[in-house]
Design an enzyme around this catalytic site. Sequence first.
Site, short mmCIF file in Angstrom:
data_model
loop_
_atom_site.label_atom_id
_atom_site.label_comp_id
_atom_site.label_asym_id
_atom_site.label_seq_id
_atom_site.Cartn_x
_atom_site.Cartn_y
_atom_site.Cartn_z
N HIS A 1 43.24 3.47 13.61
CA HIS A 1 42.46 3.72 12.39
C HIS A 1 43.26 4.54 11.37
O HIS A 1 44.11 5.35 11.72
CB HIS A 1 41.18 4.48 12.74
CG HIS A 1 40.32 3.75 13.70
ND1 HIS A 1 39.40 4.38 14.50
CD2 HIS A 1 40.23 2.43 14.02
CE1 HIS A 1 38.78 3.49 15.26
NE2 HIS A 1 39.26 2.29 14.98
N LYS B 1 45.91 14.52 10.42
CA LYS B 1 45.12 14.93 11.60
C LYS B 1 45.95 15.79 12.53
O LYS B 1 47.13 15.55 12.74
CB LYS B 1 44.64 13.69 12.37
CG LYS B 1 43.69 12.80 11.58
CD LYS B 1 43.48 11.47 12.23
CE LYS B 1 42.71 10.54 11.30
NZ LYS B 1 42.76 9.15 11.74
N TYR C 1 39.79 16.89 16.93
CA TYR C 1 40.80 16.83 15.88
C TYR C 1 40.29 17.35 14.55
O TYR C 1 39.10 17.31 14.27
CB TYR C 1 41.41 15.44 15.72
CG TYR C 1 40.46 14.28 15.60
CD1 TYR C 1 39.66 13.89 16.65
CD2 TYR C 1 40.41 13.53 14.44
CE1 TYR C 1 38.81 12.80 16.56
CE2 TYR C 1 39.57 12.43 14.33
CZ TYR C 1 38.78 12.07 15.39
OH TYR C 1 37.96 10.97 15.28
N ASP D 1 36.81 -2.50 16.49
CA ASP D 1 38.21 -2.50 16.89
C ASP D 1 38.63 -3.82 17.53
O ASP D 1 39.83 -4.11 17.63
CB ASP D 1 38.49 -1.33 17.84
CG ASP D 1 38.48 0.01 17.10
OD1 ASP D 1 38.43 1.06 17.76
OD2 ASP D 1 38.51 -0.02 15.85
C1 LIG Z 1 35.43 8.79 12.21
C2 LIG Z 1 34.01 9.15 11.86
C3 LIG Z 1 32.95 8.38 12.28
N1 LIG Z 1 31.67 8.74 11.96
C4 LIG Z 1 30.58 7.90 12.47
C5 LIG Z 1 30.67 6.44 12.07
C6 LIG Z 1 30.11 5.72 13.26
O1 LIG Z 1 28.70 5.57 13.12
C7 LIG Z 1 30.39 6.62 14.44
C8 LIG Z 1 31.56 6.17 15.27
O2 LIG Z 1 32.63 5.94 14.38
P1 LIG Z 1 33.92 5.21 14.89
O3 LIG Z 1 33.56 4.08 15.80
O4 LIG Z 1 34.79 4.89 13.68
O5 LIG Z 1 34.62 6.33 15.77
P2 LIG Z 1 36.09 6.27 16.38
O6 LIG Z 1 36.40 4.89 16.87
O7 LIG Z 1 36.21 7.41 17.30
O8 LIG Z 1 37.02 6.53 15.11
C9 LIG Z 1 38.04 7.50 15.11
O9 LIG Z 1 39.03 7.00 15.95
C10 LIG Z 1 40.36 7.29 15.67
C11 LIG Z 1 41.01 7.76 16.95
C12 LIG Z 1 40.68 8.16 14.56
O10 LIG Z 1 41.77 8.72 14.46
C13 LIG Z 1 39.70 8.35 13.48
O11 LIG Z 1 39.52 9.73 13.27
C14 LIG Z 1 38.41 7.71 13.68
O12 LIG Z 1 38.50 6.46 13.03
O13 LIG Z 1 30.67 7.92 13.88
C15 LIG Z 1 31.39 9.84 11.18
O14 LIG Z 1 30.21 10.13 10.88
N2 LIG Z 1 32.44 10.60 10.74
C16 LIG Z 1 33.73 10.30 11.06
O15 LIG Z 1 34.66 11.05 10.64
#
Ligand SMILES: Cc1cn([C@H]2C[C@H](O)[C@@H](COP(=O)(O)OP(=O)(O)O[C@H]3O[C@H](C)C(=O)[C@H](O)[C@H]3O)O2)c(=O)[nH]c1=O
Length: 183
Positions: free
Chosen positions: A61, A70, A130, A166
Site C-alpha cells: 500500500h 512510516k 506504526y 489486496d
Molecule cells: C490504513 C487505514 C485504514 N483505515 C480503515 C479503512 C478500512 O475500513 C479498515 C482496514 O483498512 P485496510 O484494509 O486498508 O488496512 P490495512 O490492509 O492494514 O492497510 C495498511 O496496510 C499497510 C501495511 C500499510 O502500510 C498501510 O498503512 C495501510 O494501507 O481500516 C482507517 O480508518 N485508517 C487508516 O489509516
Amino acid sequence: MRCYDTSLPGVKIFEPKVFEDRRGFFMETWNASRYAEWGISADFVQDNLSLSARGILRGLHYQQPNPQGKLVYVLLGEVFDVAVDIRCGSPTFGQWTGVSLSQQNRRQLYIPEGFAHGFCVVSEMALFAYKCTESYLPANDKGICWNDPELNIQWPIVEPTLSAKDKQQPQLKDIPIESLRFI
Ligand SMILES: Cc1cn([C@H]2C[C@H](O)[C@@H](COP(=O)(O)OP(=O)(O)O[C@H]3O[C@H](C)C(=O)[C@H](O)[C@H]3O)O2)c(=O)[nH]c1=O
C-alpha cells in the site's frame, strides 16, 4: 540506539536502546531529537495498530497524493516487512528491501514517502504498530500487487491470506508513471 541503512537509500532500520530489568523492559519507540541525529525529521500525525494472524499479508500500500512516511514496528509476534521504491525517477525505482520485525529483535523500519509498504505475518499473531507523517485519506489509498512478478519480492510465505482489496491490486507496470512523482 543503532541505525542501519538498507539497500534503499532513505529506508532505515532502527534498534532502539532497550532497558531491561527484573520487571521487564523499557524502550523509547520514538524521540524526535534522537532520530533527527540519524536524519529522520518526520512530523508524525497519525498512529496505527493492526492485529493479524499467521499467513496474513497486508499490502502493498501507498498513499498518493499526500504520501505517508512510516515508522513501523512489531509489539507482539513477528512479520516480514517490505518497502518498495515507487518514486518515478529514483535510481532504485522498482527495487524492494525486506526485514524481519519482531518483539524479540524490537527493530523498527523507517519508510519515507514514495515507498509502497506491506508485511506478512510469520508468527501465530502479530500486533503491528506504526506512525505516519500524513493522515489517512481513503480516496488516496492505493496499492500494488503483493506478488508482482517484476518486483519479485521473496516473501517467506507462498499462499498468504489477503483482503478483497489486496487480491486485486495492479502491477507496478500498469500504474501510470506520472502518478508516481513523489520527489
Ligand atoms: C490504513 C487505514 C485504514 N483505515 C480503515 C479503512 C478500512 O475500513 C479498515 C482496514 O483498512 P485496510 O484494509 O486498508 O488496512 P490495512 O490492509 O492494514 O492497510 C495498511 O496496510 C499497510 C501495511 C500499510 O502500510 C498501510 O498503512 C495501510 O494501507 O481500516 C482507517 O480508518 N485508517 C487508516 O489509516
